[in-house]
Design a protein around this motif. Structure first.
Motif, PDB file in Angstrom:
ATOM      1  N   LEU A  16       0.819  -1.220   0.000  1.00 35.28           N
ATOM      2  CA  LEU A  16       0.000   0.000   0.000  1.00 35.28           C
ATOM      3  C   LEU A  16       0.852   1.269   0.000  1.00 35.28           C
ATOM      4  O   LEU A  16       0.339   2.358   0.232  1.00 35.28           O
ATOM      5  CB  LEU A  16      -0.921   0.002   1.228  1.00 35.28           C
ATOM      6  CG  LEU A  16      -1.944  -1.121   1.306  1.00 35.28           C
ATOM      7  CD1 LEU A  16      -2.642  -1.122   2.660  1.00 35.28           C
ATOM      8  CD2 LEU A  16      -2.956  -1.008   0.173  1.00 35.28           C
ATOM      9  N   PHE A  17       2.149   1.145  -0.265  1.00 28.52           N
ATOM     10  CA  PHE A  17       3.067   2.281  -0.176  1.00 28.52           C
ATOM     11  C   PHE A  17       2.686   3.454  -1.076  1.00 28.52           C
ATOM     12  O   PHE A  17       3.103   4.567  -0.834  1.00 28.52           O
ATOM     13  CB  PHE A  17       4.493   1.839  -0.490  1.00 28.52           C
ATOM     14  CG  PHE A  17       5.368   1.669   0.729  1.00 28.52           C
ATOM     15  CD1 PHE A  17       4.847   1.483   1.986  1.00 28.52           C
ATOM     16  CD2 PHE A  17       6.744   1.693   0.596  1.00 28.52           C
ATOM     17  CE1 PHE A  17       5.651   1.323   3.097  1.00 28.52           C
ATOM     18  CE2 PHE A  17       7.567   1.539   1.701  1.00 28.52           C
ATOM     19  CZ  PHE A  17       7.013   1.358   2.943  1.00 28.52           C
ATOM     20  N   HIS A  18       1.910   3.221  -2.098  1.00 29.60           N
ATOM     21  CA  HIS A  18       1.529   4.309  -2.999  1.00 29.60           C
ATOM     22  C   HIS A  18       0.456   5.211  -2.380  1.00 29.60           C
ATOM     23  O   HIS A  18       0.178   6.288  -2.892  1.00 29.60           O
ATOM     24  CB  HIS A  18       1.031   3.738  -4.335  1.00 29.60           C
ATOM     25  CG  HIS A  18      -0.194   2.885  -4.191  1.00 29.60           C
ATOM     26  ND1 HIS A  18      -0.124   1.596  -3.695  1.00 29.60           N
ATOM     27  CD2 HIS A  18      -1.486   3.142  -4.434  1.00 29.60           C
ATOM     28  CE1 HIS A  18      -1.352   1.094  -3.669  1.00 29.60           C
ATOM     29  NE2 HIS A  18      -2.196   2.011  -4.102  1.00 29.60           N
ATOM     30  N   LYS A  19      -0.119   4.782  -1.267  1.00 28.64           N
ATOM     31  CA  LYS A  19      -1.165   5.560  -0.604  1.00 28.64           C
ATOM     32  C   LYS A  19      -0.566   6.442   0.490  1.00 28.64           C
ATOM     33  O   LYS A  19       0.545   6.227   0.945  1.00 28.64           O
ATOM     34  CB  LYS A  19      -2.200   4.628   0.034  1.00 28.64           C
ATOM     35  CG  LYS A  19      -2.974   3.810  -0.960  1.00 28.64           C
ATOM     36  CD  LYS A  19      -4.042   3.018  -0.247  1.00 28.64           C
ATOM     37  CE  LYS A  19      -4.904   2.274  -1.259  1.00 28.64           C
ATOM     38  NZ  LYS A  19      -6.086   1.696  -0.602  1.00 28.64           N
ATOM     39  N   LYS A  20      -1.350   7.423   0.937  1.00 27.74           N
ATOM     40  CA  LYS A  20      -0.940   8.249   2.072  1.00 27.74           C
ATOM     41  C   LYS A  20      -0.948   7.407   3.337  1.00 27.74           C
ATOM     42  O   LYS A  20      -1.694   6.432   3.447  1.00 27.74           O
ATOM     43  CB  LYS A  20      -1.899   9.433   2.245  1.00 27.74           C
ATOM     44  CG  LYS A  20      -1.891  10.418   1.092  1.00 27.74           C
ATOM     45  CD  LYS A  20      -2.722  11.627   1.385  1.00 27.74           C
ATOM     46  CE  LYS A  20      -4.178  11.246   1.577  1.00 27.74           C
ATOM     47  NZ  LYS A  20      -5.066  12.391   1.747  1.00 27.74           N
ATOM     48  N   ARG A  21      -0.127   7.809   4.304  1.00 25.55           N
ATOM     49  CA  ARG A  21      -0.062   7.070   5.571  1.00 25.55           C
ATOM     50  C   ARG A  21      -1.443   6.922   6.209  1.00 25.55           C
ATOM     51  O   ARG A  21      -1.780   5.860   6.737  1.00 25.55           O
ATOM     52  CB  ARG A  21       0.876   7.772   6.555  1.00 25.55           C
ATOM     53  CG  ARG A  21       2.324   7.665   6.186  1.00 25.55           C
ATOM     54  CD  ARG A  21       3.190   8.320   7.230  1.00 25.55           C
ATOM     55  NE  ARG A  21       2.839   9.728   7.357  1.00 25.55           N
ATOM     56  CZ  ARG A  21       3.702  10.718   7.433  1.00 25.55           C
ATOM     57  NH1 ARG A  21       4.976  10.472   7.464  1.00 25.55           N
ATOM     58  NH2 ARG A  21       3.305  11.969   7.527  1.00 25.55           N
ATOM     59  N   GLU A  22      -2.223   7.977   6.155  1.00 28.40           N
ATOM     60  CA  GLU A  22      -3.560   7.951   6.752  1.00 28.40           C
ATOM     61  C   GLU A  22      -4.428   6.891   6.089  1.00 28.40           C
ATOM     62  O   GLU A  22      -5.206   6.198   6.755  1.00 28.40           O
ATOM     63  CB  GLU A  22      -4.230   9.331   6.629  1.00 28.40           C
ATOM     64  CG  GLU A  22      -3.541  10.418   7.407  1.00 28.40           C
ATOM     65  CD  GLU A  22      -2.338  11.049   6.688  1.00 28.40           C
ATOM     66  OE1 GLU A  22      -2.049  10.694   5.524  1.00 28.40           O
ATOM     67  OE2 GLU A  22      -1.677  11.892   7.297  1.00 28.40           O
ATOM     68  N   ASP A  23      -4.318   6.783   4.764  1.00 24.01           N
ATOM     69  CA  ASP A  23      -5.122   5.809   4.027  1.00 24.01           C
ATOM     70  C   ASP A  23      -4.646   4.376   4.291  1.00 24.01           C
ATOM     71  O   ASP A  23      -5.464   3.449   4.358  1.00 24.01           O
ATOM     72  CB  ASP A  23      -5.088   6.107   2.530  1.00 24.01           C
ATOM     73  CG  ASP A  23      -5.766   7.432   2.189  1.00 24.01           C
ATOM     74  OD1 ASP A  23      -6.642   7.876   2.972  1.00 24.01           O
ATOM     75  OD2 ASP A  23      -5.419   8.031   1.154  1.00 24.01           O
ATOM     76  N   THR A  31      -3.107   2.425  13.588  1.00 20.52           N
ATOM     77  CA  THR A  31      -2.857   3.860  13.742  1.00 20.52           C
ATOM     78  C   THR A  31      -1.795   4.322  12.743  1.00 20.52           C
ATOM     79  O   THR A  31      -1.011   3.515  12.224  1.00 20.52           O
ATOM     80  CB  THR A  31      -2.374   4.192  15.165  1.00 20.52           C
ATOM     81  OG1 THR A  31      -1.081   3.609  15.358  1.00 20.52           O
ATOM     82  CG2 THR A  31      -3.356   3.695  16.214  1.00 20.52           C
ATOM     83  N   ILE A  32      -1.751   5.621  12.527  1.00 19.84           N
ATOM     84  CA  ILE A  32      -0.732   6.203  11.650  1.00 19.84           C
ATOM     85  C   ILE A  32       0.649   5.951  12.240  1.00 19.84           C
ATOM     86  O   ILE A  32       1.601   5.648  11.515  1.00 19.84           O
ATOM     87  CB  ILE A  32      -0.991   7.705  11.431  1.00 19.84           C
ATOM     88  CG1 ILE A  32      -2.292   7.904  10.666  1.00 19.84           C
ATOM     89  CG2 ILE A  32       0.175   8.352  10.688  1.00 19.84           C
ATOM     90  CD1 ILE A  32      -2.778   9.329  10.598  1.00 19.84           C
ATOM     91  N   GLN A  33       0.783   6.033  13.549  1.00 18.31           N
ATOM     92  CA  GLN A  33       2.073   5.757  14.196  1.00 18.31           C
ATOM     93  C   GLN A  33       2.532   4.329  13.916  1.00 18.31           C
ATOM     94  O   GLN A  33       3.713   4.085  13.674  1.00 18.31           O
ATOM     95  CB  GLN A  33       1.988   5.998  15.707  1.00 18.31           C
ATOM     96  CG  GLN A  33       3.321   5.825  16.407  1.00 18.31           C
ATOM     97  CD  GLN A  33       4.395   6.783  15.894  1.00 18.31           C
ATOM     98  OE1 GLN A  33       4.158   7.956  15.743  1.00 18.31           O
ATOM     99  NE2 GLN A  33       5.573   6.252  15.618  1.00 18.31           N
ATOM    100  N   MET A  39       6.829   1.223   8.305  1.00 19.17           N
ATOM    101  CA  MET A  39       7.593   1.811   7.208  1.00 19.17           C
ATOM    102  C   MET A  39       9.066   1.927   7.585  1.00 19.17           C
ATOM    103  O   MET A  39       9.939   1.577   6.777  1.00 19.17           O
ATOM    104  CB  MET A  39       7.023   3.193   6.847  1.00 19.17           C
ATOM    105  CG  MET A  39       5.660   3.129   6.201  1.00 19.17           C
ATOM    106  SD  MET A  39       4.913   4.753   5.957  1.00 19.17           S
ATOM    107  CE  MET A  39       5.894   5.384   4.630  1.00 19.17           C
ATOM    108  N   HIS A  40       9.337   2.383   8.788  1.00 18.57           N
ATOM    109  CA  HIS A  40      10.719   2.519   9.256  1.00 18.57           C
ATOM    110  C   HIS A  40      11.435   1.163   9.227  1.00 18.57           C
ATOM    111  O   HIS A  40      12.561   1.047   8.743  1.00 18.57           O
ATOM    112  CB  HIS A  40      10.723   3.105  10.667  1.00 18.57           C
ATOM    113  CG  HIS A  40      12.076   3.237  11.267  1.00 18.57           C
ATOM    114  ND1 HIS A  40      12.987   4.180  10.849  1.00 18.57           N
ATOM    115  CD2 HIS A  40      12.679   2.523  12.242  1.00 18.57           C
ATOM    116  CE1 HIS A  40      14.102   4.031  11.556  1.00 18.57           C
ATOM    117  NE2 HIS A  40      13.931   3.036  12.404  1.00 18.57           N
TER     118      HIS A  40
END
Length: 71
Positions: A16-23, A31-33, A39-40
């Protein structure tokens, strides 16, 4: 190149990396965190600096297939 083990959740985030973090967070009900943590870890395991580089490495190394990436 090293052979990092990506967790199933990390692979889901990577697809899903092409999407925004929120999405990504909404899609996976996390959660976004938590998305940022995944991702990290993906960047470290794949020795990548950007999302694009991580996806290209994952495709090249066979961790994901192009048809698995949700558009």
């Amino acid at each position: 190149m090293m052979n990092p083990e990506l967790t199933e959740r990390e692979l889901e985030v990577l697809r899903l990396f092409h999407k925004k973090r929120e999405d990504i967070a909404e899609s996976l009900c996390i959660t976004i965190q938590t998305v940022m943590t995944h991702m990290h870890r993906i960047f470290i395991k794949l020795n990548a600096k950007t999302r694009t580089e991580a996806v290209l490495i994952a495709l090249k190394e066979g961790y994901i297939k192009l048809e698995e990436i949700e558009l």
